[in-house]
Design a protein around this motif. Structure first.
Motif, short mmCIF file in Angstrom:
data_model
loop_
_atom_site.label_atom_id
_atom_site.label_comp_id
_atom_site.label_asym_id
_atom_site.label_seq_id
_atom_site.Cartn_x
_atom_site.Cartn_y
_atom_site.Cartn_z
N MET A 173 31.88 -25.54 36.63
CA MET A 173 30.46 -25.83 36.67
C MET A 173 30.17 -27.06 35.83
SD MET A 173 28.76 -22.05 36.40
CE MET A 173 27.41 -22.30 37.52
N GLN A 174 29.17 -27.79 36.24
CA GLN A 174 28.75 -28.99 35.53
C GLN A 174 27.56 -28.68 34.63
OE1 GLN A 174 29.80 -32.41 35.93
NE2 GLN A 174 31.63 -31.50 36.77
N PHE A 175 27.58 -29.18 33.41
CA PHE A 175 26.48 -29.01 32.47
C PHE A 175 26.13 -30.37 31.91
CE2 PHE A 175 29.27 -25.27 32.12
CZ PHE A 175 28.39 -24.27 32.53
N LYS A 176 24.85 -30.58 31.66
CA LYS A 176 24.44 -31.80 30.96
C LYS A 176 24.63 -31.55 29.48
CE LYS A 176 20.78 -34.05 32.23
NZ LYS A 176 19.35 -34.34 32.53
N LEU A 177 25.38 -32.40 28.84
CA LEU A 177 25.62 -32.28 27.41
C LEU A 177 24.61 -33.12 26.65
CD1 LEU A 177 29.51 -32.46 27.48
CD2 LEU A 177 28.08 -30.42 27.23
N PRO A 178 24.27 -32.69 25.45
CA PRO A 178 24.74 -31.53 24.71
C PRO A 178 24.09 -30.24 25.21
CG PRO A 178 23.04 -32.61 23.45
CD PRO A 178 23.26 -33.46 24.68
N VAL A 179 24.60 -29.11 24.71
CA VAL A 179 24.05 -27.80 25.03
C VAL A 179 23.35 -27.29 23.78
CG1 VAL A 179 24.54 -25.45 25.80
CG2 VAL A 179 25.85 -27.38 26.73
N VAL A 180 22.05 -27.00 23.93
CA VAL A 180 21.23 -26.56 22.80
C VAL A 180 21.02 -25.06 22.91
CG1 VAL A 180 19.06 -26.88 21.56
CG2 VAL A 180 20.07 -28.81 22.82
N PHE A 181 21.52 -24.33 21.92
CA PHE A 181 21.52 -22.86 21.98
C PHE A 181 20.31 -22.24 21.31
CE2 PHE A 181 25.87 -23.56 23.10
CZ PHE A 181 26.20 -22.46 23.88
N ASP A 182 19.72 -21.30 22.02
CA ASP A 182 18.72 -20.41 21.46
C ASP A 182 19.46 -19.26 20.79
OD1 ASP A 182 16.42 -18.96 20.91
OD2 ASP A 182 16.18 -18.24 22.95
N ASN A 183 18.76 -18.54 19.95
CA ASN A 183 19.33 -17.43 19.20
C ASN A 183 19.99 -16.39 20.12
OD1 ASN A 183 19.76 -15.08 17.69
ND2 ASN A 183 17.93 -15.37 16.46
N ASP A 184 19.28 -15.97 21.15
CA ASP A 184 19.79 -14.87 21.98
C ASP A 184 21.10 -15.22 22.68
OD1 ASP A 184 18.71 -16.60 23.87
OD2 ASP A 184 17.30 -15.16 24.69
N CYS A 185 21.25 -16.46 23.10
CA CYS A 185 22.47 -16.84 23.82
C CYS A 185 23.65 -17.00 22.86
CB CYS A 185 22.23 -18.12 24.61
SG CYS A 185 23.55 -18.48 25.79
N ILE A 186 23.48 -17.73 21.78
CA ILE A 186 24.59 -17.89 20.83
C ILE A 186 24.95 -16.54 20.21
CG2 ILE A 186 23.21 -18.49 18.77
CD1 ILE A 186 26.47 -20.26 19.68
N SER A 187 23.95 -15.68 20.01
CA SER A 187 24.21 -14.37 19.40
C SER A 187 25.05 -13.48 20.29
CB SER A 187 22.90 -13.67 19.05
OG SER A 187 22.28 -14.32 17.96
N SER A 188 24.94 -13.64 21.60
CA SER A 188 25.77 -12.84 22.51
C SER A 188 27.24 -13.00 22.16
CB SER A 188 25.54 -13.25 23.96
OG SER A 188 24.25 -12.94 24.39
N PHE A 189 27.62 -14.20 21.80
CA PHE A 189 29.02 -14.51 21.48
C PHE A 189 29.33 -14.27 20.00
CE2 PHE A 189 27.74 -16.77 25.24
CZ PHE A 189 28.76 -16.45 26.11
N LEU A 190 28.35 -14.52 19.12
CA LEU A 190 28.56 -14.28 17.69
C LEU A 190 28.80 -12.81 17.38
CD1 LEU A 190 25.78 -16.56 16.17
CD2 LEU A 190 28.22 -16.69 15.60
N TRP A 191 27.99 -11.93 17.95
CA TRP A 191 28.08 -10.50 17.63
C TRP A 191 29.42 -9.90 18.00
CZ3 TRP A 191 25.12 -7.09 14.93
CH2 TRP A 191 23.88 -7.55 14.49
N ILE A 192 30.08 -10.45 19.03
CA ILE A 192 31.39 -9.90 19.43
C ILE A 192 32.54 -10.80 18.99
CG2 ILE A 192 30.36 -8.66 21.37
CD1 ILE A 192 31.76 -10.81 23.20
#
Length: 191
Positions: free
Chosen positions: A1-20
Motif C-alpha cells: 500500500m502507498q502512504f503519503k509520508l510522514p505519518v502523523v499518529f493519534d493516540n488511539d492508533c499508536i496505542s494499539s501497537f504500544l499496549w501490545i
C-alpha cells in the motif's frame, strides 16, 4: 500500500501497537524518521508514566522520541496549525474533537502526510476530499500481512490482543479485515 509520508499518529492508533509491545509493525511499514507524534499525544499518554503496571506504554514511546527514532511535533503558537487546532477543540464548536485527534489532523495537513487514527467519528468531518489521507490500525496491520510478515492466524492473534487491551477496533476479526481490504483493493484496480 502507498502512504503519503510522514505519518502523523493519534493516540488511539499508536496505542494499539504500544499496549501490545509491537511498535516493530509500524517501523516495518514506515521509516522511523517519518513517524510523527504530536506533542499533545505524548502528553495524553503521560498519565501512564506513574502506573507500575502500564508505564511501559508511555515509556516505550518516550524512548523512541528521545532516541530520535520518532519525531515529536509540537504545534507552534500563533501558527496556522495553532489556529486550526483551536477551532477543532473549541468548547463551543458543536463538532469539537479530542486534542490528540485535532493535533494529528492539523499536523498531517500541514506536513502533507497521512493521518493515523482509529477515531472515525471525530476525524471524518475534517478529512473531506481525502485531505489529509487517513489510515487506521487495521490498514497498518493489513499492510504488514501483505508484506508476508504475518499469517491471517497471527494477524487474528495480534488483533485480539489489541482488543484485550481495550483498544477500540471494529468488532470483527482480522480475517474480516483481510477480506474487506482485498475486496477494496480489487475494486480500486477495476476503476
Amino acid at each position: 500500500m502507498q502512504f503519503k509520508l510522514p505519518v502523523v499518529f493519534d493516540n488511539d492508533c499508536i496505542s494499539s501497537f504500544l499496549w501490545i509491545k509491537r511498535l516493530d509493525i509500524i517501523e516495518f511499514i514506515f521509516p522511523k524518521s517519518e513517524i510523527i507524534i504530536p506533542e499533545v499525544v505524548l502528553d495524553e499518554l503521560k498519565m501512564l508514566e506513574s502506573s507500575a503496571r502500564f508505564n511501559y506504554v508511555y515509556n516505550d514511546l518516550k524512548h523512541k522520541i528521545d532516541s530520535g527514532e520518532y519525531i515529536l511535533q509540537p504545534i507552534s503558537a500563533l501558527s496556522t496549525e495553532a489556529i486550526d487546532y483551536a477551532e477543532l477543540t473549541r468548547m463551543d464548536n458543536p463538532q469539537a474533537i479530542g486534542k490528540g485527534e485535532a493535533a494529528a489532523i492539523v499536523l498531517a495537513k500541514s506536513l502533507g502526510g497521512t493521518l493515523a487514527s482509529n477515531n472515525l467519528a471525530d476525524i471524518l468531518p475534517y478529512v473531506k476530499g481525502g485531505q489529509p489521507p487517513y489510515i487506521m490500525t487495521d490498514t497498518i496491520l493489513y499492510s504488514y500481512y501483505k508484506e508476508g510478515k504475518i499469517t491471517i492466524t497471527e494477524g487474528n492473534a495480534i488483533w485480539n490482543d489489541m482488543k484485550r487491551r481495550k483498544r477500540r477496533l471494529p468488532p470483527y476479526n482480522f480475517d474480516e479485515v483481510v477480506k474487506r481490504m482485498d475486496c477494496n483493493s480489487q475494486n480500486h484496480n477495476v476503476i
